[in-house]
Design a protein around this motif. Sequence first.
Motif, PDB file in Angstrom:
ATOM      1  N   ILE A  84      16.633  50.202  17.834  1.00 30.85           N
ATOM      2  CA  ILE A  84      17.436  51.059  17.069  1.00 30.85           C
ATOM      3  C   ILE A  84      16.598  50.587  15.341  1.00 30.85           C
ATOM      4  N   GLY A  85      16.117  49.694  15.351  1.00 32.51           N
ATOM      5  CA  GLY A  85      14.846  49.555  14.089  1.00 32.51           C
ATOM      6  C   GLY A  85      14.153  50.151  14.122  1.00 32.51           C
ATOM      7  N   LEU A  86      13.115  50.656  15.197  1.00 38.54           N
ATOM      8  CA  LEU A  86      11.602  51.463  15.283  1.00 38.54           C
ATOM      9  C   LEU A  86      12.144  52.464  15.424  1.00 38.54           C
ATOM     10  N   MET A  87      13.281  53.709  16.242  1.00 38.43           N
ATOM     11  CA  MET A  87      13.711  54.508  15.555  1.00 38.43           C
ATOM     12  C   MET A  87      14.378  54.803  14.440  1.00 38.43           C
ATOM     13  N   LEU A  88      14.576  53.681  13.530  1.00 38.62           N
ATOM     14  CA  LEU A  88      15.117  54.316  12.233  1.00 38.62           C
ATOM     15  C   LEU A  88      13.956  53.985  11.375  1.00 38.62           C
ATOM     16  N   LYS A  89      13.141  52.929  11.171  1.00 43.05           N
ATOM     17  CA  LYS A  89      11.499  52.998  10.310  1.00 43.05           C
ATOM     18  C   LYS A  89      10.971  54.486  11.279  1.00 43.05           C
ATOM     19  N   ASP A  90      10.728  54.956  12.335  1.00 40.04           N
ATOM     20  CA  ASP A  90       9.859  56.226  12.763  1.00 40.04           C
ATOM     21  C   ASP A  90      10.081  57.234  11.545  1.00 40.04           C
ATOM     22  N   ALA A  91      11.867  57.456  11.731  1.00 42.01           N
ATOM     23  CA  ALA A  91      12.549  58.896  10.920  1.00 42.01           C
ATOM     24  C   ALA A  91      12.191  58.319   9.579  1.00 42.01           C
ATOM     25  N   LYS A  92      11.442  56.904   9.228  1.00 46.55           N
ATOM     26  CA  LYS A  92      11.731  56.803   7.790  1.00 46.55           C
ATOM     27  C   LYS A  92      12.965  56.872   6.538  1.00 46.55           C
ATOM     28  N   ALA A  93      13.826  56.256   7.174  1.00 45.25           N
ATOM     29  CA  ALA A  93      15.440  55.882   7.105  1.00 45.25           C
ATOM     30  C   ALA A  93      14.827  54.242   6.628  1.00 45.25           C
ATOM     31  N   ASN A  94      15.454  53.377   5.700  1.00 45.60           N
ATOM     32  CA  ASN A  94      16.018  52.419   5.174  1.00 45.60           C
ATOM     33  C   ASN A  94      16.504  51.709   6.059  1.00 45.60           C
ATOM     34  N   ASP A  95      16.301  50.975   6.918  1.00 44.24           N
ATOM     35  CA  ASP A  95      16.884  50.672   7.248  1.00 44.24           C
ATOM     36  C   ASP A  95      17.692  49.056   7.243  1.00 44.24           C
ATOM     37  N   VAL A  96      18.675  48.494   7.511  1.00 44.68           N
ATOM     38  CA  VAL A  96      18.761  47.325   6.629  1.00 44.68           C
ATOM     39  C   VAL A  96      19.881  46.879   7.804  1.00 44.68           C
ATOM     40  N   PRO A  97      19.421  45.760   8.423  1.00 43.33           N
ATOM     41  CA  PRO A  97      19.775  44.784   9.787  1.00 43.33           C
ATOM     42  C   PRO A  97      20.618  43.562   9.190  1.00 43.33           C
ATOM     43  N   ILE A  98      22.054  44.058   9.934  1.00 49.75           N
ATOM     44  CA  ILE A  98      23.008  42.732   9.655  1.00 49.75           C
ATOM     45  C   ILE A  98      23.338  42.502  10.679  1.00 49.75           C
ATOM     46  N   THR A  99      24.592  41.168  10.645  1.00 46.70           N
ATOM     47  CA  THR A  99      25.386  40.477  11.681  1.00 46.70           C
ATOM     48  C   THR A  99      26.426  40.256  11.559  1.00 46.70           C
ATOM     49  N   ASP A 100      27.134  40.928  10.488  1.00 41.05           N
ATOM     50  CA  ASP A 100      28.720  41.303  10.226  1.00 41.05           C
ATOM     51  C   ASP A 100      29.117  42.139  10.251  1.00 41.05           C
ATOM     52  N   LEU A 101      29.193  43.178  11.519  1.00 46.33           N
ATOM     53  CA  LEU A 101      29.819  44.165  11.292  1.00 46.33           C
ATOM     54  C   LEU A 101      30.604  44.745  10.569  1.00 46.33           C
ATOM     55  N   CYS A 102      32.027  43.361  10.155  1.00 48.89           N
ATOM     56  CA  CYS A 102      32.989  44.116   9.219  1.00 48.89           C
ATOM     57  C   CYS A 102      33.015  43.696   7.658  1.00 48.89           C
ATOM     58  N   GLU A 103      31.752  43.087   7.380  1.00 50.89           N
ATOM     59  CA  GLU A 103      31.505  43.417   6.221  1.00 50.89           C
ATOM     60  C   GLU A 103      30.861  44.120   6.323  1.00 50.89           C
ATOM     61  N   ALA A 104      29.395  44.652   7.017  1.00 51.09           N
ATOM     62  CA  ALA A 104      29.122  46.199   6.627  1.00 51.09           C
ATOM     63  C   ALA A 104      29.787  47.496   6.278  1.00 51.09           C
ATOM     64  N   PHE A 105      30.966  46.873   7.691  1.00 49.57           N
ATOM     65  CA  PHE A 105      32.244  48.378   7.092  1.00 49.57           C
ATOM     66  C   PHE A 105      32.487  48.690   5.524  1.00 49.57           C
ATOM     67  N   GLU A 106      32.895  47.293   4.928  1.00 48.78           N
ATOM     68  CA  GLU A 106      33.713  47.088   3.743  1.00 48.78           C
ATOM     69  C   GLU A 106      32.455  47.761   2.287  1.00 48.78           C
ATOM     70  N   GLU A 107      31.314  47.452   2.510  1.00 51.41           N
ATOM     71  CA  GLU A 107      29.932  47.560   1.740  1.00 51.41           C
ATOM     72  C   GLU A 107      29.733  49.110   1.900  1.00 51.41           C
ATOM     73  N   LEU A 108      29.960  49.496   3.279  1.00 53.85           N
ATOM     74  CA  LEU A 108      30.105  51.257   4.007  1.00 53.85           C
ATOM     75  C   LEU A 108      30.950  52.148   2.899  1.00 53.85           C
ATOM     76  N   ALA A 109      32.489  51.077   2.857  1.00 54.95           N
ATOM     77  CA  ALA A 109      33.432  52.083   1.882  1.00 54.95           C
ATOM     78  C   ALA A 109      33.278  52.460   0.485  1.00 54.95           C
ATOM     79  N   GLU A 110      32.393  50.930  -0.222  1.00 52.86           N
ATOM     80  CA  GLU A 110      32.067  51.143  -1.081  1.00 52.86           C
ATOM     81  C   GLU A 110      30.374  52.158  -1.384  1.00 52.86           C
TER      82      GLU A 110
END
Length: 604
Positions: A222-248
């Motif tokens: 997934i990281g390589l695919m996002l880099k190829d698409a020139k997206a700002n990739d952010v690897p995470i380890t806590d999905l619960c926190e990521a969903f809260e931040e996405l909602a914000e």
Amino acid sequence: MSVAFPCLSYFPIEANRLAFWQNFKRIFENYSFVTSFFRNFAAKIENLKVMTTRKIFNRLAGLVVVGACFAALVACGDSIRHLFERREQAVTVSPLATELGYSKERPLVMGMNTSYAPLQYVDDNGAPSGYDVKFTKILMRRMGIPYTFAPNHWDKMSPGIIEGKYDMGLLVYSPYRKELTNYSNAVFRMYYQIVYRKKDYKEFDFRHLEGKTIAYMKSRPIGLMLKDAKANDVPITDLCEAFEELAEGKYDGVICYRFQANYYVEQLHLERELKADELSLEPREYCYASYNPKLIEAINAEIRKMEEEGIVDEVYTQAIVSQFDTIRIPAWVWLLLVLLTFIFLVVFSINRYLLSKRLQIANARAEESTRMKSDFIKQISHEIRTPLNILSGFTQILTSPQSNLTDEEKADISQQIMQSTDRITGLVNKMLELSDVNSQTVLERNDHVTPLLIAQQAVMETGIGKERHLIFELKEGPGAQELFTTNLRSAKRLLELQLDNAIKFTQPAEGHGIQMDPDKKERVILTAEVADGKVRFALENSGTTIPVKDAERIFDEFVQMDEYYNGTGIGLTVARSLARRLGGDIVLDTTYTDGVRFVTTLGR
């Protein structure tokens, strides 16, 4: 440092079990008042013979049961889970476990992620939980391997398995690690989704990711695919926190697996803010991983069995659906359930009324059967007493010193004694045959004979050709001399029983007091042939006729069409039983109008 958790035992909670049945009962207890009303309605339905309506109601009954059970489950809520919980049994150490080096003192250590819900996580009580935990317990119990769980952080799992810190764990298959560890066959496949805010996008355009901030669980593809698409990739380890931040609004989207999207959106109550779309990325395989190849081989064999038994689907299907206790039932569904319950009560009342009718008919038949058995006992008594009286009387005459009998008289008495003896013997044989009349056992067919030979031996055994009150004729039809395989004794016996009836019912009954006209004799014709691939015997006689309505009844036990004739009413019953056990049947030809015609078929 990892912490090992021993296997946990769960106990059924009696309070929840009681609550389940109380809620289930409450759904129906208010509808019993309509039963008596619909009993009268059912009677009208029966009188009008509305069979189509009855069929429709019976089909609706299945829908009613499903709807009622669904309503009961919804009403019971959380008590359902506790109702079906069962105590986990202790693992019995198998020879496989010993061979692999595991025992109760040295159990298999299963590494697990503390925050990979809903597959594996540690609950509020500190106990390992999730679908992976449940599945692994079943797997280890089936394989007979003692085990324990060692929860740890997500990024510690792969190194721990590769380095041998854990005996095994569940990982997403990675071609980058295939040389470092051993993977099992896929337990299931995981599909990707992207989750985004509804107010930011009506539909997420995954083809144009340049400049977009996308969070994802650490994954090299997934990281390589996002880099190829020139997206700002952010690897995470806590999905619960990521969903809260996405909602914000911190991210434009979060890439995760489908079950993770469903779980966290529901758990964080973000259904109104977030939306998920499928991604056309190659699904990932979820496998067991271990440094021990023999353990993986054993796991592969057991997983195949569990897939065949449906256990894998049973455990993991729920991982991608919503939690049951958060479903909100629309008002129209409740109205539909009430309507279905109403229809169910209608169907129940009608079926109960019809059942009572059937019971009345069954009782009437039982009474008729009792009466017929009583008549049978009386007839048997008569059938036995008459020849016994003949035997006793003539034996006394023959042995009396005062009797002066001529040779002709003695010969006549001897013949009547022999006839009475044969009559009693035949009656006893019939009674023995009656005990086997309901047998479904196919008779052995080892005799190679012709239809004509069977007919000739039956004629000879009954002596019908010597009867003076009738004219008998044996006809040879097409194929009568073709050999076929059957049971000669049984085939001959079923013809004998029919010929005996022909002899009896072509002469005046004892009770009628009618004398036989010597110039007018009845005719009996037996035809042996092969027709339509089966051996067939047609027995015609010009004696007593049988009404069409009794065409099947005459084959019932103890049935006699005319009580003035001697007999037991079991001859045709035994004959049909023998014919069916020989692959054929006996039927009354209702199209024959010149007397009675029985058609017997036998399998070839």
